[in-house]
Each structure stands twice: as structure tokens, then as C-alpha cells.
Design a protein around this motif. Structure first.
Motif, PDB file in Angstrom:
ATOM      1  N   GLN A 110       0.828  -1.209   0.000  1.00 17.25           N
ATOM      2  CA  GLN A 110       0.000   0.000   0.000  1.00 17.25           C
ATOM      3  C   GLN A 110       0.864   1.261   0.000  1.00 17.25           C
ATOM      4  O   GLN A 110       0.477   2.287  -0.586  1.00 17.25           O
ATOM      5  CB  GLN A 110      -0.934  -0.012   1.209  1.00 17.25           C
ATOM      6  CG  GLN A 110      -1.953  -1.148   1.168  1.00 17.25           C
ATOM      7  CD  GLN A 110      -2.958  -1.091   2.288  1.00 17.25           C
ATOM      8  OE1 GLN A 110      -3.607  -0.066   2.505  1.00 17.25           O
ATOM      9  NE2 GLN A 110      -3.104  -2.188   3.021  1.00 17.25           N
ATOM     10  N   TYR A 145      -4.357  -1.030  -4.888  1.00 18.63           N
ATOM     11  CA  TYR A 145      -4.394  -0.092  -3.768  1.00 18.63           C
ATOM     12  C   TYR A 145      -4.318   1.367  -4.224  1.00 18.63           C
ATOM     13  O   TYR A 145      -4.457   2.282  -3.404  1.00 18.63           O
ATOM     14  CB  TYR A 145      -3.247  -0.366  -2.794  1.00 18.63           C
ATOM     15  CG  TYR A 145      -3.342  -1.698  -2.084  1.00 18.63           C
ATOM     16  CD1 TYR A 145      -4.453  -2.023  -1.318  1.00 18.63           C
ATOM     17  CD2 TYR A 145      -2.307  -2.632  -2.180  1.00 18.63           C
ATOM     18  CE1 TYR A 145      -4.535  -3.243  -0.660  1.00 18.63           C
ATOM     19  CE2 TYR A 145      -2.378  -3.861  -1.533  1.00 18.63           C
ATOM     20  CZ  TYR A 145      -3.502  -4.155  -0.769  1.00 18.63           C
ATOM     21  OH  TYR A 145      -3.583  -5.367  -0.132  1.00 18.63           O
ATOM     22  N   LYS A 147      -5.520   4.704  -5.252  1.00 12.94           N
ATOM     23  CA  LYS A 147      -6.840   5.297  -5.013  1.00 12.94           C
ATOM     24  C   LYS A 147      -7.171   6.416  -6.002  1.00 12.94           C
ATOM     25  O   LYS A 147      -8.335   6.741  -6.216  1.00 12.94           O
ATOM     26  CB  LYS A 147      -6.908   5.836  -3.575  1.00 12.94           C
ATOM     27  CG  LYS A 147      -6.737   4.742  -2.513  1.00 12.94           C
ATOM     28  CD  LYS A 147      -6.716   5.328  -1.117  1.00 12.94           C
ATOM     29  CE  LYS A 147      -6.504   4.239  -0.064  1.00 12.94           C
ATOM     30  NZ  LYS A 147      -6.438   4.798   1.309  1.00 12.94           N
TER      31      LYS A 147
END
Length: 259
Positions: A110, A145, A147
Motif C-alpha cells: 500500500q 491499492y 486510489k
């Protein structure tokens, strides 16, 4: 013999090789004709050169270098350019290498996603992934991950190149940022600047052998452990490295490229 295992020395002994020069480790000294002390707090390149010195070689320097043929560069360049959108052809190319032969040396996926968002949307560079076909799954997970909508989509070239082509691919890029792995040393050997994210391993021994490298690491009392004992801190040495630490190091490298 540059390997340090007992089995490698035994094979040389059993094969009847008269001169057997190598590191005096793992009880293999009796199988060697010349024993070389292996120093833990010394760069691996210099340790290897100690073996050559023991055989009387004149060592001029410890410069790490790989050579790439013009034809290899040209063929790989064509592959890269066929993947990069026309409007992005002139952008800086940054390799993000998030995999390692040992998962315990890998940084959080992440966090890699946040670095990729920043590189794409704020720094305006072309991110590329490279590795084995199996590594592709890691990058797919990292991208899951992400965004934000990326202005410049990363290009996944995992499984596209053999070793020689990987050398050429790396040389054609401007920077590599990655975890402790062989790819950082590949970059160093072809003169590409490196930002390395290190956790449990000894950076004195395993840092990329190039002046234009930056090592990111914490300074915990248990470092370096070399992964030789069970971690009681849940690998805090790698997990607590922040996204901002990596961004700062990469920012400095990108700025130097523009000078």
C-alpha cells in the motif's frame, strides 16, 4: 569459490580440483587449499576480491560494471517505446521494483501504491515494473491499492526480458527505486541511480555499489539481523519506513537528474 556453503567446497574437493581457494566458512576450511576469511561487515564485492587476492591477482579497483551491446539496447528500446504512449515518450523513466527473493525484505504494497500515485500525478514520470512473470501478481496487487486516477499509467514488463535484456532495460531508465534485491545491483552495474529501501540486511555489505545511490533505512538496535533469527518486532525495520522518507529520497534524485 565465491559460494560459502560446505557443499560447494565438497564438490570441488570430490572433483579432484587441485587448487581450491574460498571462504573459510561452514566448516569447509579443511577442504580448501587456501582459506580466506569472510568479513561480515565488509561489502560483498570486496569479500569476493579477497578471494582473488589470495590467488595473487592484482586488484586495481572494486568498480562494479556490466556491459550492454548496442543491439541489445536498440531492441529493448523498441519494446519499451511500443508500450509507452506517444505523449509520454519524452518523460523520465523510473523503475519501481517492489519484489525480492525474500518476502521479509519487501516494503508494504500500500505504501508502494502511494509512491506510484505521487510519481505519476505529481512528478510526471513514466513508472515501469520489471521482474519475473510471477512478480506480475505483486504489481497487480499494488495497483489495486492505487486510489487516485493516474495521469500516467505504469507499464508492467514483468516476464518480458531475459537477463541480458534486463541489463539493457535498466540502462535505458533514469532511476530505480526498490527494495533490497538483485535488481538494485543490476542498476548499479549499468550506472543507473538507485534508491534502496532496506530493512534487516547489513547495508555496509549489501548496499548498491554506485556513488549515486541512496539507502533508506531505520536505525534500530536490532539492525542488521541478516534474517538469521526470529524477529520479535514484526519486521519494524522495514515496516516503519514511511512513504515520505521514500518520496524525499526520490525527489532528491529526480532533481539531480534535471541539473
Amino acid at each position: 569459490m565465491l559460494k560459502r556453503s560446505f557443499s560447494s567446497a565438497f564438490l570441488a574437493f570430490a572433483a579432484g580440483i587441485k587448487e581450491r581457494i574460498g571462504f573459510d566458512t561452514e566448516g569447509r576450511g579443511l577442504l580448501l587449499t587456501k582459506r580466506v576469511k569472510y568479513v561480515e561487515n565488509k561489502h560483498e564485492i570486496d569479500c569476493f576480491l579477497d578471494v582473488l587476492k589470495a590467488d595473487g591477482f592484482d586488484i586495481r579497483d572494486n568498480y562494479l560494471e556490466n556491459w550492454v551491446e548496442d543491439e541489445e539496447l536498440e531492441s529493448v528500446k523498441q519494446i519499451i517505446n511500443s508500450k509507452i504512449l506517444p505523449d509520454n515518450q519524452g518523460l523520465k523513466k523510473v523503475i519501481v521494483h517492489a519484489t525480492s527473493g525474500n518476502r521479509k525484505k519487501e516494503w508494504d504494497k500500500q505504501k508502494w501504491a502511494q509512491v506510484i500515485e505521487w510519481l505519476s500525478n505529481e512528478k510526471g514520470v513514466q513508472v515501469l515494473f520489471n521482474g519475473t512473470k510471477n512478480d506480475s501478481k505483486t504489481y497487480e496487487e499494488i495497483m489495486s491499492y492505487v486510489k487516485e486516477n493516474l495521469k500516467i499509467m505504469p507499464i508492467n514488463l514483468c516476464g518480458s526480458f531475459n537477463l541480458r535484456q534486463t541489463l539493457a532495460f535498466t540502462k535505458l531508465c533514469d532511476l530505480i527505486v526498490g527494495c533490497d534485491s538483485g535488481n538494485l545491483h543490476v542498476a548499479a552495474s549499468v550506472g543507473v541511480p538507485v534508491v534502496g529501501v532496506f530493512g534487516p540486511m547489513n547495508t555496509v555489505k549489501w548496499a548498491p555499489a554506485i556513488e549515486s545511490h541512496t539507502v533508506i533505512k531505520l536505525d534500530l538496535p536490532c539492525q542488521p539481523c541478516g534474517l538469521k533469527k526470529k524477529c520479535k518486532r514484526n519486521y519494524q525495520c522495514i515496516n516503519d519506513i514511511s512513504v515520505d522518507m521514500v518520496k524525499s529520497a526520490v525527489e532528491e534524485k529526480l532533481s539531480s537528474l534535471n541539473q
